[in-house]
Design a protein around this motif. Structure first.
Motif, PDB file in Angstrom:
ATOM      1  N   ASP A  90      30.524   5.339  21.962  1.00 37.28           N
ATOM      2  CA  ASP A  90      31.321   5.729  20.798  1.00 37.28           C
ATOM      3  C   ASP A  90      30.435   5.938  19.577  1.00 37.28           C
ATOM      4  O   ASP A  90      30.607   6.898  18.822  1.00 37.28           O
ATOM      5  N   LEU A  91      29.479   5.045  19.381  1.00 39.56           N
ATOM      6  CA  LEU A  91      28.566   5.174  18.245  1.00 39.56           C
ATOM      7  C   LEU A  91      27.721   6.438  18.344  1.00 39.56           C
ATOM      8  O   LEU A  91      27.505   7.134  17.347  1.00 39.56           O
ATOM      9  N   ASP A  93      28.570   9.203  19.802  1.00 41.33           N
ATOM     10  CA  ASP A  93      29.457  10.328  19.460  1.00 41.33           C
ATOM     11  C   ASP A  93      29.645  10.423  17.948  1.00 41.33           C
ATOM     12  O   ASP A  93      29.607  11.523  17.384  1.00 41.33           O
ATOM     13  N   GLN A  94      29.860   9.293  17.302  1.00 38.42           N
ATOM     14  CA  GLN A  94      30.049   9.288  15.847  1.00 38.42           C
ATOM     15  C   GLN A  94      28.793   9.776  15.136  1.00 38.42           C
ATOM     16  O   GLN A  94      28.884  10.537  14.164  1.00 38.42           O
ATOM     17  N   GLN A  97      28.601  13.520  15.429  1.00 36.61           N
ATOM     18  CA  GLN A  97      29.560  14.150  14.521  1.00 36.61           C
ATOM     19  C   GLN A  97      29.089  14.060  13.072  1.00 36.61           C
ATOM     20  O   GLN A  97      29.244  15.022  12.302  1.00 36.61           O
ATOM     21  N   LEU A  98      28.517  12.932  12.692  1.00 34.59           N
ATOM     22  CA  LEU A  98      28.031  12.776  11.323  1.00 34.59           C
ATOM     23  C   LEU A  98      26.850  13.697  11.035  1.00 34.59           C
ATOM     24  O   LEU A  98      26.753  14.259   9.940  1.00 34.59           O
TER      25      LEU A  98
END
Length: 129
Positions: A90-91, A93-94, A97-98
């Motif tokens: 999840d991190l 992916d974040q 995206q960031l």
């Protein structure tokens, strides 16, 4: 130990401890004859575990699952590893995206370096967005 003593020892508040107990993260405390909660000293370690789990980004529901496994007498290490793997994914992916968002905003900002308000038409709020 009474709830205030536990809160101080665990670095939290009595309200948080009551919430943890309501959520099943802490076992119901024994009660003194006058009705006060009376926790055993090992609860400090359990609260510390809850806080460490939260610091790692786990939800209280996930922390509750881990505690349930331990309370049944089983080692939750494999389950914790799986949760941490999912959290890492999840991190990642974040972060992706960031980075994409940063690149987009950088490009927009670069186009906005030359302020030319007269080039904005009446039907545009701002030509940079």
């Amino acid at each position: 130990m009474r709830i205030g003593e536990l809160a101080e020892a665990a670095g939290t508040t009595t309200k948080t401890l009551r919430f943890y107990e309501e959520q099943g993260l802490l076992p119901p405390a024994e009660r003194t004859p006058s009705g006060y909660r009376d926790y055993t000293p090992d609860v400090v370690g359990r609260v510390d575990f809850i806080h460490r789990g939260q610091a790692a980004g786990l939800t209280l529901a996930q922390i509750g699952q881990i505690l349930e496994i331990r309370d049944r007498g089983n080692a939750p290490c494999g389950h914790v590893r799986d949760l941490l793997d999912a959290r890492l994914a999840d991190l990642e992916d974040q972060i992706t995206q960031l980075v994409e968002l940063r690149d987009t905003i950088t490009a927009l900002r670069d186009r906005a370096d030359d302020l030319e308000p007269e080039t904005c038409s009446a039907d545009q709020v701002c030509r940079y967005l």
